[in-house]
Scaffold this motif. Structure first.
Motif, mmCIF file in Angstrom:
data_model
loop_
_atom_site.group_PDB
_atom_site.id
_atom_site.type_symbol
_atom_site.label_atom_id
_atom_site.label_comp_id
_atom_site.label_asym_id
_atom_site.label_seq_id
_atom_site.Cartn_x
_atom_site.Cartn_y
_atom_site.Cartn_z
ATOM 1 N N PRO A 32 81.249 14.225 33.967
ATOM 2 C CA PRO A 32 80.012 14.701 34.606
ATOM 3 C C PRO A 32 79.943 16.224 34.658
ATOM 4 O O PRO A 32 80.946 16.899 34.905
ATOM 5 C CB PRO A 32 80.074 14.085 36.005
ATOM 6 N N LEU A 33 78.760 16.750 34.407
ATOM 7 C CA LEU A 33 78.536 18.189 34.383
ATOM 8 C C LEU A 33 77.336 18.542 35.259
ATOM 9 O O LEU A 33 76.298 17.880 35.187
ATOM 10 C CB LEU A 33 78.263 18.662 32.946
ATOM 11 N N ASP A 34 77.474 19.564 36.063
ATOM 12 C CA ASP A 34 76.326 20.038 36.830
ATOM 13 C C ASP A 34 75.275 20.625 35.897
ATOM 14 O O ASP A 34 74.074 20.412 36.085
ATOM 15 C CB ASP A 34 76.767 21.093 37.843
ATOM 16 N N THR A 35 75.734 21.378 34.915
ATOM 17 C CA THR A 35 74.846 21.975 33.918
ATOM 18 C C THR A 35 75.415 21.704 32.536
ATOM 19 O O THR A 35 76.601 21.939 32.293
ATOM 20 C CB THR A 35 74.711 23.495 34.123
ATOM 21 N N VAL A 36 74.575 21.208 31.642
ATOM 22 C CA VAL A 36 74.976 20.966 30.252
ATOM 23 C C VAL A 36 74.664 22.221 29.453
ATOM 24 O O VAL A 36 73.501 22.608 29.299
ATOM 25 C CB VAL A 36 74.235 19.759 29.662
ATOM 26 N N ARG A 37 75.699 22.861 28.956
ATOM 27 C CA ARG A 37 75.529 24.108 28.204
ATOM 28 C C ARG A 37 75.475 23.777 26.708
ATOM 29 O O ARG A 37 76.415 23.202 26.163
ATOM 30 C CB ARG A 37 76.669 25.070 28.526
ATOM 31 N N VAL A 38 74.368 24.144 26.080
ATOM 32 C CA VAL A 38 74.064 23.717 24.714
ATOM 33 C C VAL A 38 74.121 24.899 23.756
ATOM 34 O O VAL A 38 73.572 25.978 24.037
ATOM 35 C CB VAL A 38 72.672 23.061 24.647
ATOM 36 N N GLY A 39 74.791 24.690 22.637
ATOM 37 C CA GLY A 39 74.743 25.618 21.525
ATOM 38 C C GLY A 39 74.010 24.962 20.370
ATOM 39 O O GLY A 39 74.267 23.796 20.052
ATOM 40 N N ILE A 40 73.098 25.671 19.736
ATOM 41 C CA ILE A 40 72.284 25.119 18.645
ATOM 42 C C ILE A 40 72.673 25.800 17.342
ATOM 43 O O ILE A 40 72.662 27.032 17.242
ATOM 44 C CB ILE A 40 70.786 25.314 18.912
ATOM 45 N N ILE A 41 73.001 24.997 16.341
ATOM 46 C CA ILE A 41 73.281 25.489 14.994
ATOM 47 C C ILE A 41 72.160 25.025 14.085
ATOM 48 O O ILE A 41 71.968 23.821 13.893
ATOM 49 C CB ILE A 41 74.625 24.964 14.468
ATOM 50 N N GLY A 42 71.426 25.957 13.528
ATOM 51 C CA GLY A 42 70.300 25.635 12.667
ATOM 52 C C GLY A 42 68.996 25.804 13.408
ATOM 53 O O GLY A 42 68.649 24.996 14.279
ATOM 54 N N LEU A 43 68.257 26.863 13.097
ATOM 55 C CA LEU A 43 67.040 27.200 13.817
ATOM 56 C C LEU A 43 65.843 27.297 12.879
ATOM 57 O O LEU A 43 64.947 28.101 13.069
ATOM 58 C CB LEU A 43 67.242 28.500 14.596
ATOM 59 N N GLY A 44 65.875 26.435 11.855
ATOM 60 C CA GLY A 44 64.727 26.318 10.969
ATOM 61 C C GLY A 44 63.670 25.443 11.603
ATOM 62 O O GLY A 44 63.456 25.457 12.821
ATOM 63 N N ASN A 45 63.012 24.622 10.786
ATOM 64 C CA ASN A 45 61.890 23.839 11.287
ATOM 65 C C ASN A 45 62.299 22.896 12.416
ATOM 66 O O ASN A 45 61.688 22.878 13.477
ATOM 67 C CB ASN A 45 61.285 23.039 10.136
ATOM 68 N N ARG A 46 63.323 22.097 12.201
ATOM 69 C CA ARG A 46 63.718 21.110 13.202
ATOM 70 C C ARG A 46 64.355 21.773 14.417
ATOM 71 O O ARG A 46 63.989 21.482 15.552
ATOM 72 C CB ARG A 46 64.672 20.096 12.582
ATOM 73 N N GLY A 47 65.317 22.641 14.198
ATOM 74 C CA GLY A 47 65.980 23.279 15.324
ATOM 75 C C GLY A 47 65.031 24.076 16.191
ATOM 76 O O GLY A 47 65.091 24.012 17.430
ATOM 77 N N ALA A 48 64.123 24.820 15.555
ATOM 78 C CA ALA A 48 63.167 25.620 16.321
ATOM 79 C C ALA A 48 62.200 24.742 17.102
ATOM 80 O O ALA A 48 61.775 25.098 18.203
ATOM 81 C CB ALA A 48 62.402 26.548 15.380
ATOM 82 N N SER A 49 61.853 23.578 16.542
ATOM 83 C CA SER A 49 60.919 22.692 17.247
ATOM 84 C C SER A 49 61.577 21.964 18.416
ATOM 85 O O SER A 49 60.902 21.561 19.367
ATOM 86 C CB SER A 49 60.330 21.671 16.271
ATOM 87 N N MET A 50 62.881 21.776 18.346
ATOM 88 C CA MET A 50 63.588 21.104 19.439
ATOM 89 C C MET A 50 63.939 22.052 20.581
ATOM 90 O O MET A 50 64.140 21.619 21.719
ATOM 91 C CB MET A 50 64.862 20.459 18.896
ATOM 92 N N LEU A 51 64.018 23.339 20.296
ATOM 93 C CA LEU A 51 64.391 24.314 21.320
ATOM 94 C C LEU A 51 63.493 24.241 22.555
ATOM 95 O O LEU A 51 64.006 24.205 23.692
ATOM 96 C CB LEU A 51 64.371 25.723 20.718
ATOM 97 N N PRO A 52 62.156 24.191 22.419
ATOM 98 C CA PRO A 52 61.315 24.101 23.628
ATOM 99 C C PRO A 52 61.577 22.837 24.439
ATOM 100 O O PRO A 52 61.415 22.850 25.664
ATOM 101 C CB PRO A 52 59.888 24.110 23.063
ATOM 102 N N LEU A 53 61.976 21.741 23.782
ATOM 103 C CA LEU A 53 62.266 20.503 24.502
ATOM 104 C C LEU A 53 63.543 20.647 25.318
ATOM 105 O O LEU A 53 63.609 20.189 26.472
ATOM 106 C CB LEU A 53 62.382 19.333 23.529
ATOM 107 N N PHE A 54 64.562 21.279 24.744
ATOM 108 C CA PHE A 54 65.781 21.555 25.511
ATOM 109 C C PHE A 54 65.468 22.408 26.738
ATOM 110 O O PHE A 54 66.040 22.197 27.818
ATOM 111 C CB PHE A 54 66.803 22.279 24.627
ATOM 112 N N LEU A 55 64.564 23.376 26.562
ATOM 113 C CA LEU A 55 64.249 24.286 27.662
ATOM 114 C C LEU A 55 63.506 23.590 28.798
ATOM 115 O O LEU A 55 63.461 24.105 29.922
ATOM 116 C CB LEU A 55 63.418 25.463 27.136
#
Length: 455
Positions: A54-77
């Motif tokens: 269990p984690l109080d905060t899930v710390r995420v690192g993203i590899i790949g910020l093209g079409n898919r990665g960039a589109s998923m970033l707002p959802l993570f936020l």
């Protein structure tokens, strides 16, 4: 691209009728013994049902910020209890744009890694990352996922998780060795229709399940030939290298969930065929100038790849891939049981004994069977109609509460395997090819899946 670990013949059915006439007890014993040697020796304990810490905060690192990665970033936020702490891409401009988006959302600026093909190694080594999300060209998926797990990170991988059977076994072995989860993301299992069908199937409304169908039918011709959409046009290059189902998880994942694959049934063999490779060449003829470098490309990937997959219980899955021809989008998404059938695109249903004979019923009448994620959480900010957001919401929820993931490394490997297995079948004249049992005989072990209880 079709090398894979040598496997003995498929395991004979443990229950029900034996596939093939004239098999005696000696044959059954021999088949059982052969099945026990159908996988490489385990290097760690099973990861089935293993909870996250269990984690109080899930710390995420993203590899790949093209079409898919960039589109998923707002959802993570948008996720509560999730922080984007590190970003990586070979293109520094993509990293800077993504970092700005994080800051503009009122979050601390994440660490930035970019400019080289192996900068992801530094991200994986960071001590402020719990989960690594990988959205890169396919050949990088397994090396990056393995690196993340070996550095103590859980990992989510876009599809396919691996492009050879050896890579898929490496993911399984590394997950078991490191006790880190490897999860197939962008799996289409969290769509509203998919989860509703899953709940109804598990409630017995379709009766005994017989067969299903899934697909990735998407006209990608314009994007495949775009000079900017896929960096260095990497995705079209696969059509010059592999004749097989290049994107199996979208169609296979939901149907595998309906049939409890790896939770009571398993995939045992696949037979595949491809049509001629005509669509990309025709598009090139109509849209590209004669001096374009794409004219030097020989396309070997047949426009439509069709596979039949049989399960241990004798059920059948029809899997289709076609991104090279004009057509409306579809994932087929069909399920047939002894009491009725569901077919998607458009959604329609027939169930006995309430259905009118020979007539489709309204899918809207079954909204009461929606999964709790759609009833209580909803699509959020979207992403493929909301399924992407709910996929990440559920991932973050299981990590924060210390629950097992809905999708584990065995699912990830199984759903990705048709990439290489279909190519092997086609190369062998559409011969049947055995499915590796990535669970090493534990496929009938009950454990959590996408039909999850509300915590």
């Amino acid at each position: 691209m079709v090398d894979r670990t040598p496997l003995s013949r498929r395991t004979l059915l443990r229950t029900g009728a034996v596939a093939g006439a004239g098999l005696g007890l000696a044959d059954l014993a021999a088949g059982s013994a052969a099945a026990q040697q159908a996988w490489p020796a385990a290097k760690g304990d099973s990861m089935m049902g293993v909870p996250f810490e269990p984690l109080d905060t899930v710390r995420v690192g993203i590899i790949g910020l093209g079409n898919r990665g960039a589109s998923m970033l707002p959802l993570f936020l948008e996720l509560e209890g999730v922080a984007i702490t590190a970003l990586c891409d070979a293109n520094p401009d993509a990293v800077n744009r993504a970092a700005k988006a994080v800051v503009d959302a009122g979050r601390p600026e994440p660490a930035k890694h970019g400019g080289g093909d192996h900068d992801f190694e530094a991200l994986c080594a960071r001590d402020d990352v719990d989960f690594v999300y990988i959205a890169t060209p396919w050949e990088w998926h397994t090396p990056m996922a393995v690196m993340a797990m070996r550095n103590g990170k859980h990992v989510g991988v876009e599809c396919p998780a691996g492009v050879t059977t050896a890579e898929l076994w490496e993911l399984v072995d590394t997950s078991e060795q490191t006790r880190r989860h490897c999860i197939q993301l962008e799996n289409c299992c969290y769509g509203q229709n998919e989860l509703r069908v899953l709940r109804m199937a598990h409630d017995g409304m379709f009766g005994d399940l017989l067969y299903g169908a899934g697909a990735y039918l998407h006209d990608l011709r314009e994007l495949l030939f775009s000079k900017t959409y896929y960096a260095k046009q990497w995705r079209r290059a696969w059509h010059t290298k592999v004749n097989g189902d290049l994107y199996p998880t979208h169609g296979l994942g939901p149907v595998a969930a309906y049939l409890d694959v790896n939770r009571g049934d398993r995939l045992t063999r696949i037979t595949s065929m491809s049509t001629p490779a005509l669509g990309l060449a025709a598009y090139r003829q109509e849209h590209l100038p004669a001096d374009d470098p794409a004219w030097q490309e020989p396309y070997v990937k047949g426009d439509a790849t069709m596979s039949l997959i049989q399960t241990e219980a004798g059920r059948v899955i029809h899997l289709v891939h076609d991104v090279s021809n004009g057509r409306p989008y579809s994932r087929l998404n069909q399920l047939q049981g002894t009491k009725g059938v569901f077919e998607d695109y458009p959604p329609r249903i027939y169930l006995e004994p309430t259905g009118n004979p020979h007539e489709w019923g309204s899918w809207d009448d079954y909204a009461g069977h929606d999964h709790w994620l759609w009833k209580d959480v909803g699509p959020g900010p979207g992403g493929h109609g909301g399924m992407d957001y709910l996929m990440l919401y559920r991932l973050a929820q299981t990590m924060r509460l210390g629950l097992p993931p809905d999708i584990d490394v065995y699912d990830s490997a199984t759903w990705s395997a048709p990439f290489v297995l279909s190519a092997e079948s086609i190369a062998g004249g559409s011969s049947a090819v055995d499915f590796p049992d990535f669970t090493r005989g534990r496929w009938d072990t009950p454990h959590p899946g996408t039909d999850s209880a509300k915590p």
